[in-house]
Design a protein around this motif. Structure first.
Motif, short mmCIF file in Angstrom:
data_model
loop_
_atom_site.label_atom_id
_atom_site.label_comp_id
_atom_site.label_asym_id
_atom_site.label_seq_id
_atom_site.Cartn_x
_atom_site.Cartn_y
_atom_site.Cartn_z
N ARG A 1 0.82 -1.21 0.00
CA ARG A 1 0.00 0.00 0.00
C ARG A 1 0.86 1.26 0.00
NH1 ARG A 1 -4.27 -0.73 4.68
NH2 ARG A 1 -3.28 -2.65 5.28
N ILE A 2 1.94 1.25 0.76
CA ILE A 2 2.81 2.43 0.83
C ILE A 2 3.50 2.67 -0.51
CG2 ILE A 2 4.94 3.31 1.88
CD1 ILE A 2 3.87 2.22 4.55
N GLU A 3 3.80 1.61 -1.25
CA GLU A 3 4.43 1.76 -2.56
C GLU A 3 3.51 2.46 -3.56
OE1 GLU A 3 5.68 -2.13 -3.74
OE2 GLU A 3 7.40 -2.11 -2.38
N LEU A 4 2.21 2.51 -3.27
CA LEU A 4 1.26 3.19 -4.15
C LEU A 4 1.37 4.72 -4.03
CD1 LEU A 4 -1.94 1.03 -3.49
CD2 LEU A 4 -0.46 0.95 -5.51
N LEU A 5 1.99 5.20 -2.96
CA LEU A 5 2.07 6.64 -2.72
C LEU A 5 3.06 7.31 -3.67
CD1 LEU A 5 2.17 6.70 1.19
CD2 LEU A 5 0.18 6.85 -0.30
N THR A 6 2.71 8.52 -4.07
CA THR A 6 3.61 9.32 -4.91
C THR A 6 4.73 9.87 -4.04
OG1 THR A 6 2.43 11.39 -4.49
CG2 THR A 6 1.67 10.04 -6.38
N PRO A 7 5.80 10.40 -4.65
CA PRO A 7 6.87 10.99 -3.85
C PRO A 7 6.36 12.10 -2.90
CG PRO A 7 7.64 10.65 -6.07
CD PRO A 7 6.16 10.32 -6.06
N ARG A 8 5.43 12.94 -3.38
CA ARG A 8 4.91 14.02 -2.53
C ARG A 8 4.09 13.44 -1.38
NH1 ARG A 8 6.21 19.08 -1.28
NH2 ARG A 8 5.69 20.13 -3.19
#
Length: 94
Positions: free
Chosen positions: A27-34
Motif C-alpha cells: 500500500r505504501i508503494e502506491l504513494l507518490t513521492p509528494r
C-alpha cells in the motif's frame, strides 16, 4: 506432540505478521513521492496548515494529498496511518 503444536502456532503467527507487513509495504508503494513526503507529518498529528507551512505548499494541496494517502492506504482514521507507518518503519520528522 505439544512441541510440534507450539512450532506450528509460532509459524502461523510469523506468517500472519509477514503477510501483514507485505500488505502494508504494498500500500505504501502506491504513494507518490509528494505523498511519501507528507505521510511522516500526518503521523505526527500535524494539521494541514502546519504541514503546508513546513513544506512551503498550500493547505489545499496538503488536504488533497492527505485524502489520497488515506484512500491508498485504505484507512479511515488518523490513528491507522500511524500504526501502518510504525509497522513499515516510517519515522516522524524531527
Amino acid at each position: 506432540m505439544q512441541t510440534i503444536e507450539k512450532a506450528i502456532e509460532k509459524d502461523t503467527h510469523a506468517r500472519a505478521e509477514y503477510d501483514e507487513s507485505l500488505d502494508i509495504r504494498r500500500r505504501i508503494e502506491l504513494l507518490t513521492p509528494r505523498e511519501n513526503e507528507i505521510l511522516p507529518y500526518i503521523i505526527t498529528g500535524m494539521l494541514n496548515k502546519q504541514i503546508a507551512s513546513k513544506l512551503g505548499i498550500s493547505e489545499k494541496t496538503v488536504k488533497v494529498h492527505r485524502g489520497r494517502i488515506m484512500e491508498k492506504l485504505d484507512v479511515s482514521s488518523v490513528a491507522e496511518p500511524r500504526r501502518l507507518a510504525q509497522k513499515a518503519g516510517i519515522n516522524p520528522p524531527k
